[in-house]
Enzyme design. Structure first.
Site, PDB file in Angstrom:
ATOM      1  CE  LYS A  82      27.150  25.857  33.026  1.00 18.18           C
ATOM      2  NZ  LYS A  82      28.086  26.383  33.963  1.00 18.18           N
ATOM      3  CB  VAL A 186      40.705  27.609  43.295  1.00 17.62           C
ATOM      4  CG1 VAL A 186      40.228  28.357  44.263  1.00 17.62           C
ATOM      5  CG2 VAL A 186      40.050  27.985  41.775  1.00 17.62           C
TER       6      VAL A 186
HETATM    7  P1  NAD Z   1      41.946  22.392  38.940  1.00 17.37           P
HETATM    8  O1  NAD Z   1      41.477  21.271  38.118  1.00 17.37           O
HETATM    9  O2  NAD Z   1      43.099  23.418  38.533  1.00 17.37           O
HETATM   10  O3  NAD Z   1      42.382  21.696  40.440  1.00 17.37           O
HETATM   11  C1  NAD Z   1      41.649  20.804  41.096  1.00 17.37           C
HETATM   12  C2  NAD Z   1      42.840  19.772  41.698  1.00 17.37           C
HETATM   13  O4  NAD Z   1      41.997  19.052  42.740  1.00 17.37           O
HETATM   14  C3  NAD Z   1      43.752  19.135  40.956  1.00 17.37           C
HETATM   15  O5  NAD Z   1      45.202  19.650  41.407  1.00 17.37           O
HETATM   16  C4  NAD Z   1      43.653  17.677  41.272  1.00 17.37           C
HETATM   17  O6  NAD Z   1      44.640  16.929  41.257  1.00 17.37           O
HETATM   18  C5  NAD Z   1      43.115  17.974  42.684  1.00 17.37           C
HETATM   19  N1  NAD Z   1      42.132  16.589  43.019  1.00 17.37           N
HETATM   20  C6  NAD Z   1      41.203  15.826  42.310  1.00 17.37           C
HETATM   21  N2  NAD Z   1      40.809  15.033  43.131  1.00 17.37           N
HETATM   22  C7  NAD Z   1      41.339  14.921  44.323  1.00 17.37           C
HETATM   23  C8  NAD Z   1      41.151  14.271  45.538  1.00 17.37           C
HETATM   24  N3  NAD Z   1      40.288  13.510  45.727  1.00 17.37           N
HETATM   25  N4  NAD Z   1      41.758  14.934  46.690  1.00 17.37           N
HETATM   26  C9  NAD Z   1      42.567  15.741  46.459  1.00 17.37           C
HETATM   27  N5  NAD Z   1      42.679  16.607  45.403  1.00 17.37           N
HETATM   28  C10 NAD Z   1      42.239  16.199  44.483  1.00 17.37           C
HETATM   29  O7  NAD Z   1      40.533  23.104  39.290  1.00 17.37           O
HETATM   30  P2  NAD Z   1      40.308  24.659  39.996  1.00 17.37           P
HETATM   31  O8  NAD Z   1      39.887  25.156  38.843  1.00 17.37           O
HETATM   32  O9  NAD Z   1      41.338  24.619  41.011  1.00 17.37           O
HETATM   33  O10 NAD Z   1      38.835  24.521  40.608  1.00 17.37           O
HETATM   34  C11 NAD Z   1      38.729  23.789  41.867  1.00 17.37           C
HETATM   35  C12 NAD Z   1      37.332  23.580  42.248  1.00 17.37           C
HETATM   36  O11 NAD Z   1      36.614  24.619  42.492  1.00 17.37           O
HETATM   37  C13 NAD Z   1      36.482  22.806  41.275  1.00 17.37           C
HETATM   38  O12 NAD Z   1      35.218  22.266  41.793  1.00 17.37           O
HETATM   39  C14 NAD Z   1      35.975  24.103  40.273  1.00 17.37           C
HETATM   40  O13 NAD Z   1      34.548  23.481  39.759  1.00 17.37           O
HETATM   41  C15 NAD Z   1      35.725  24.999  41.402  1.00 17.37           C
HETATM   42  N6  NAD Z   1      35.573  26.274  40.932  1.00 17.37           N
HETATM   43  C16 NAD Z   1      36.741  26.613  40.547  1.00 17.37           C
HETATM   44  C17 NAD Z   1      36.854  28.219  40.008  1.00 17.37           C
HETATM   45  C18 NAD Z   1      38.141  28.700  39.221  1.00 17.37           C
HETATM   46  O14 NAD Z   1      38.012  30.044  39.304  1.00 17.37           O
HETATM   47  N7  NAD Z   1      38.880  28.169  38.704  1.00 17.37           N
HETATM   48  C19 NAD Z   1      35.651  28.961  40.127  1.00 17.37           C
HETATM   49  C20 NAD Z   1      34.544  28.402  40.849  1.00 17.37           C
HETATM   50  C21 NAD Z   1      34.625  27.032  41.413  1.00 17.37           C
END
Ligand code: NAD
Length: 366
Positions: A82, A186
């Site tokens: 990292k 996601v």
């Molecule tokens: P994103 O930022 O596109 O979506 C996150 C969503 O959560 C947003 O729509 C936001 O409004 C919502 N949110 C925030 N606080 C909230 C709450 N208290 N209650 C309900 N909704 C809430 O992020 P993402 O890329 O969809 O990733 C989601 C999670 O998965 C993150 O923790 C990320 O680290 C993890 N993740 C994502 C990926 C990927 O491929 N994008 C891969 C591994 C892990």
């Protein structure tokens, strides 16, 4: 960090920690290399307003170790690394800074490969790619995999099915109630796949527009309070927003039988994983369940370069991996989060053994 850097490295068996400084562009960064048994240390580039240098070093090290386990469990032949930059992503993301970091990464000759993470975007990856080939997450036009959240969502659903098999005796999601918390990149895809598989989806997000979208497109049931979703009366809780939603307030009050979602660091502390185990709730360890994007992203390192069909096939195997993790948990009587670590450590140890054999056969007597 409660000890010296070298003591911490010794405790968790890190290989290297590099400090990078370039006054001309305001760069201060830490590259942590945890374990390269499986391949080059790989992991995203985080930019954050760390209060102290020690915080940045600790974060880089902790995240690098997490990547070792994530790749090992995902069946990907990469090690854990990292880089963290001490800076404010709202104002410090300059081309000059990222190109400078790209040159530092290049100097390591492939020991470390970088990608996108909190505080960085594909734009900064392009800048680093101008200086070094050791950048994995790139736009499709730059030879990268493009958007990966659909792959992450598929892996989460496969993991969920494996957990449902333990909890309900069948992996079938038809008719299962699932609370999807967070409808971003996601979560939206997860709702789509879950709907296709016949689940009854309850969807919540702090952004009302995102809720409206999945209600309109997939007839999901909207949830009024997105913050209270962990304790909803459903079969499955699927956290796809922030970490640490499995904590002292929620775990004793969970009514679901399965937790499977994409959020990173879902357990606020390990004891919450112990408590889930005691309560008989099947928790799909986050770094195994959410590895789909990583598996998809790194497919281009396999023979023949990026092949989306092969990549998605490997993403679907997350279900198989999860079943192995659950088998370890059952046979050893341990919580699933610990079983996932055991599974990853076993794979690294097995590969290390075969490398030792290869080294032995490389010895030349002339
Ligand atoms: P994103 O930022 O596109 O979506 C996150 C969503 O959560 C947003 O729509 C936001 O409004 C919502 N949110 C925030 N606080 C909230 C709450 N208290 N209650 C309900 N909704 C809430 O992020 P993402 O890329 O969809 O990733 C989601 C999670 O998965 C993150 O923790 C990320 O680290 C993890 N993740 C994502 C990926 C990927 O491929 N994008 C891969 C591994 C892990």
């Amino acid at each position: 960090m409660e000890s010296s850097v070298l003591a911490y490295m010794e405790r968790y068996d890190y290989e290297n920690v590099f400090l990078c400084q370039d006054r001309s562009v305001g760069l201060k960064a830490v590259i942590a290399i945890h374990d390269t048994t499986l391949g080059p240390a790989t992991g995203g580039c985080r930019m954050w307003t760390y209060a102290r240098e020690g915080d940045a070093i600790e974060d880089a090290m902790r995240l690098a170790r997490g990547m070792t386990y994530k790749y090992a469990a995902a069946g990907v032949n990469l090690g854990g690394g990292k880089v963290v930059i001490m800076g404010d992503p709202r104002k410090d993301r300059t081309e000059a800074l990222f190109r400078s970091l790209g040159r530092f990464i290049h100097r390591l000759g492939g020991l470390y490969i970088t990608g996108e993470d909190v505080g960085t975007t594909l734009r900064e990856m392009e800048w680093m790619r101008m200086e070094t080939p050791y950048v994995i997450t790139l736009p499709a036009a730059w030879g990268g995999a493009g958007p990966i959240s659909g792959a992450t969502a598929l892996g989460v659903v496969e993991a969920m099915e494996a957990a449902c098999e333990e909890a309900f005796g069948t992996p079938d999601l038809k008719g299962r109630s699932v609370a999807v918390q967070g409808l971003g990149a996601v979560g939206y895809e997860a709702v789509r796949i879950l709907t296709e598989r016949g689940a009854k989806v309850y969807a919540g997000d702090i952004d009302a527009e995102k809720v409206r979208r999945v209600v309109d497109e997939f007839r999901a049931e909207p949830v009024a309070d997105p913050n209270a979703m962990a304790t909803m009366d459903v079969d499955v809780y699927c956290p796809c927003a922030l970490g640490a939603t499995l904590n002292d307030d929620t775990v004793p009050n969970l009514r679901c039988q399965v937790v499977a979602g994409s959020a990173n660091n879902q357990l606020q502390a390990e004891r919450h994983g112990d408590l889930l185990h005691e309560r008989g709730i099947w928790y799909a360890p986050d770094y195994v369940a959410n590895a789909g994007g990583t598996i998809f992203d790194t497919d281009r390192l396999l023979p023949g370069g990026m092949q989306p069909e092969r990549a998605m096939e490997n993403v679907r195997r997350i279900g198989e991996t999860m079943r192995r993790v659950f088998a370890i948990a059952k046979s050893e009587g341990i919580p699933t989060y610990l079983a996932a670590d055991r599974y990853a450590e076993h794979r690294i140890a097995e590969v290390a053994k075969s490398q030792a054999l290869r080294r032995a056969s490389d010895v030349r007597m002339d």
